[in-house]
Structures are given as structure tokens and as C-alpha cells.
Enzyme design. Structure first.
Site, PDB file in Angstrom:
ATOM      1  CB  THR A 255      36.564 -23.640  23.304  1.00  0.00           C
ATOM      2  OG1 THR A 255      36.685 -25.059  23.433  1.00  0.00           O
ATOM      3  CG2 THR A 255      37.309 -22.965  24.445  1.00  0.00           C
TER       4      THR A 255
ATOM      5  CE  LYS B  39      37.873 -20.491  19.082  1.00  0.00           C
ATOM      6  NZ  LYS B  39      37.451 -21.194  20.340  1.00  0.00           N
TER       7      LYS B  39
ATOM      8  CE  LYS C 232      38.225 -28.147  24.588  1.00  0.00           C
ATOM      9  NZ  LYS C 232      37.337 -27.824  23.471  1.00  0.00           N
TER      10      LYS C 232
END
Length: 300
Positions: free
Chosen positions: A98, A246, A174
Site C-alpha cells: 500500500t 502510514k 486498498k
């Protein structure tokens, strides 16, 4: 076994090694990792090991990458020892990480100079499910690239969702997925912290919640690990807390770019940021409960 198809796996860590091992059951797999113990484990699993990323990638039909962020993606492919230059024309780079949509167009353009396509294929699961071929993989790639990557993707995924013909489509989906996952983990931690504060047995509370309308995959998956957060060693690290720093950062950036408010995701992001600031970055993401309740008030 399809000895005519070779996939190179760069990075043989918690996810890379079980994926490589799974692939080696049917395909020829070349592997590289900077850690010698991981190379030893890979060799024992039937993976061809090499002393450099370029050596592992040279001549492969597909390159499987699990990198931490877009900067690492760029370094692996195009850095001083980048592998893009040694990839065969017609091969594909399968990106399982990702990294957000922003870095994808430039990566696609630079790979095209080498006659290589990008298969945008972020995945969800974990090390155990990776080794069993039980991952959820969402894919954005041209039909030709999808066909080239099919031997790899079909071995790794129990659920393979083609969400679009363009690299970046997988990252977009995602990003939505990670919004829900991050919020669900934060909510599970908050619920179990409240249960403890109210004097309830957390394990019994978890079992009751799982059986009712409040149940969710993340509650069932992370709940037991949340309860282990207060043990001496904490929960086994299956997904680091700073991964959601993140990922929720990517969610926030995407939402702002789209002009969309995402207040619940932002609140969850702050919780993980606080955990990172408190030294929990390398712990399992279930340790986020300790941001809300540094210690248990009651023991089960």
C-alpha cells in the site's frame, strides 16, 4: 510445477518468505534479502537464493515487491542498484504494498521505458494466510499485464478482485480498505478499554461482542491480541503499529485531494500517531489500546 515461469521475490521478511514459499510449490522462485538468516530459511524452503536483488530479478517473468513506501519502491526499481534495468521486456512488476495512488503514474512511465508493466496488486491477509494462498488481492492493471501476472496472483489469492484496467485502481481500493481497517482496530481497542474501565472481564466482553451485531473481522482478529498488549512481551507482532500511521496518512491525503471530509479516519490516525510518539511504533498494532489505557484497571 511450472518450471517455465520464474518469479523473483525481493524481501523475504514476515510476508515475503511465506509468499515465496507458497509460490515455490508450483513455480520457479528466485529470492533475495539483505538478511542472511532469511536467505537460509528461503533456501530450505526450495527457493533459489541470490546475493543481490539484480541477480535474483534478471530474466524473471515477474517481480514480486513488498516495499514499505513509495520512496522504497523507487529505490528498488530505479536506484543505484535498481532492478528495472535487468528485467526482461514483457515481464511485470507486481506491487503488493500500500503506497497510495500518487506514485503510480511515474512508476508506470519509467517501467515502460524498459518494456515492463506494473501490476498494482495491494493485498490483505497476513503471514499465515500468505503461506496458504488465502490472501485478498485487489488488482489494477492492463489485461495483458493481468495475464502475465496470473500464475503468481492465482497462487497467492483466495479472493482476487480485478478492480480496473489501470495501475492505481488497486491502490485506490486498498486506500478505502485501510480506512475501514484502521478505524475498526481503533474502535475495538476503545471498546475493550471501556469494558475494563467499567470493571468488565475483557475476555468475556470480547466473546459477547463477537457473537452480536457489534462483531467484525477486525474485532475477532485483533481482539485477542489487544488483550495480550498488557502482557510482558505484548502480542506477537503480525502488523506493526506504524503501518497504520502510514496507511491512514495515505487515506487522509487521498480524502483531502478528493475534497472529502474523513473525520473518523482522522481520529483513528491521531490514535496511531500518539502510539508511535509513545514508543509503540514497532509493536503490534493491537498495542494501540495502551494509548487509551496505559495499564489495565482490572485483571481477568
Amino acid at each position: 510445477m511450472n518450471n517455465d515461469y520464474t518469479v523473483a521475490v525481493l524481501g523475504l521478511g514476515a510476508m515475503g518468505l511465506p509468499m515465496a514459499t507458497r509460490l515455490a510449490s508450483k513455480l520457479t522462485v528466485n529470492g533475495f534479502d539483505i538478511a542472511e538468516p532469511r536467505l537460509k530459511l528461503a533456501k530450505e524452503a526450495g527457493i533459489n537464493t541470490f546475493d543481490s536483488a539484480q541477480a535474483a530479478a534478471r530474466g524473471a517473468d515477474a517481480l514480486l515487491l513488498a516495499v514499505r513506501n513509495s520512496e522504497q519502491l523507487d529505490e528498488v526499481l530505479f536506484g543505484v542498484n535498481g532492478v528495472a534495468a535487468v528485467l526482461s521486456k514483457g515481464s511485470v512488476v507486481i506491487l503488493t504494498s500500500t503506497v497510495g495512488t500518487e506514485a503510480i503514474p511515474a512508476t508506470v512511465a519509467r517501467l515502460a521505458d524498459f518494456g515492463v508493466e506494473l501490476v498494482d496488486a495491494p493485498l490483505s491477509g497476513g503471514p499465515v494466510r500468505a503461506g496458504e494462498g488465502d490472501l485478498l488481492i485487489v488488482v489494477g492493471a492492463t489485461p495483458a499485464a493481468q495475464r502475465q501476472a496470473a500464475p503468481v496472483l492465482e497462487l497467492l489469492a483466495s479472493t482476487l478482485s480485478i478492480v480496473g484496467d489501470n495501475p492505481g485502481d488497486g491502490q485506490a481500493l486498498k486506500t478505502v480498505n485501510q480506512l475501514l481497517c484502521g478505524v475498526h482496530i481503533a474502535a475495538a481497542a476503545e471498546a475493550l478499554a471501556l469494558a475494563d474501565a467499567l470493571g468488565l472481564d475483557q475476555a468475556k466482553t470480547l466473546a459477547a461482542l463477537e457473537a452480536g451485531a457489534a462483531g467484525s473481522f477486525m474485532l475477532s482478529n485483533r481482539g485477542p491480541r489487544i488483550l495480550e498488549a498488557y502482557t510482558e512481551d505484548g502480542a506477537e507482532v503480525l502488523s506493526r503499529l506504524d503501518i497504520f500511521v502510514k496507511d491512514l496518512g495515505i487515506v487522509g491525503k487521498a480524502a483531502r485531494a478528493a475534497g472529502l471530509a474523513a473525520p473518523v479516519a482522522a481520529a483513528a490516525e491521531q490514535l496511531f500517531l500518539l502510539g508511535q510518539a509513545q514508543g509503540l511504533a514497532a509493536e503490534d498494532d493491537s498495542a494501540v489500546i495502551k494509548v487509551l489505557a496505559p495499564t489495565q484497571r482490572h485483571t481477568s
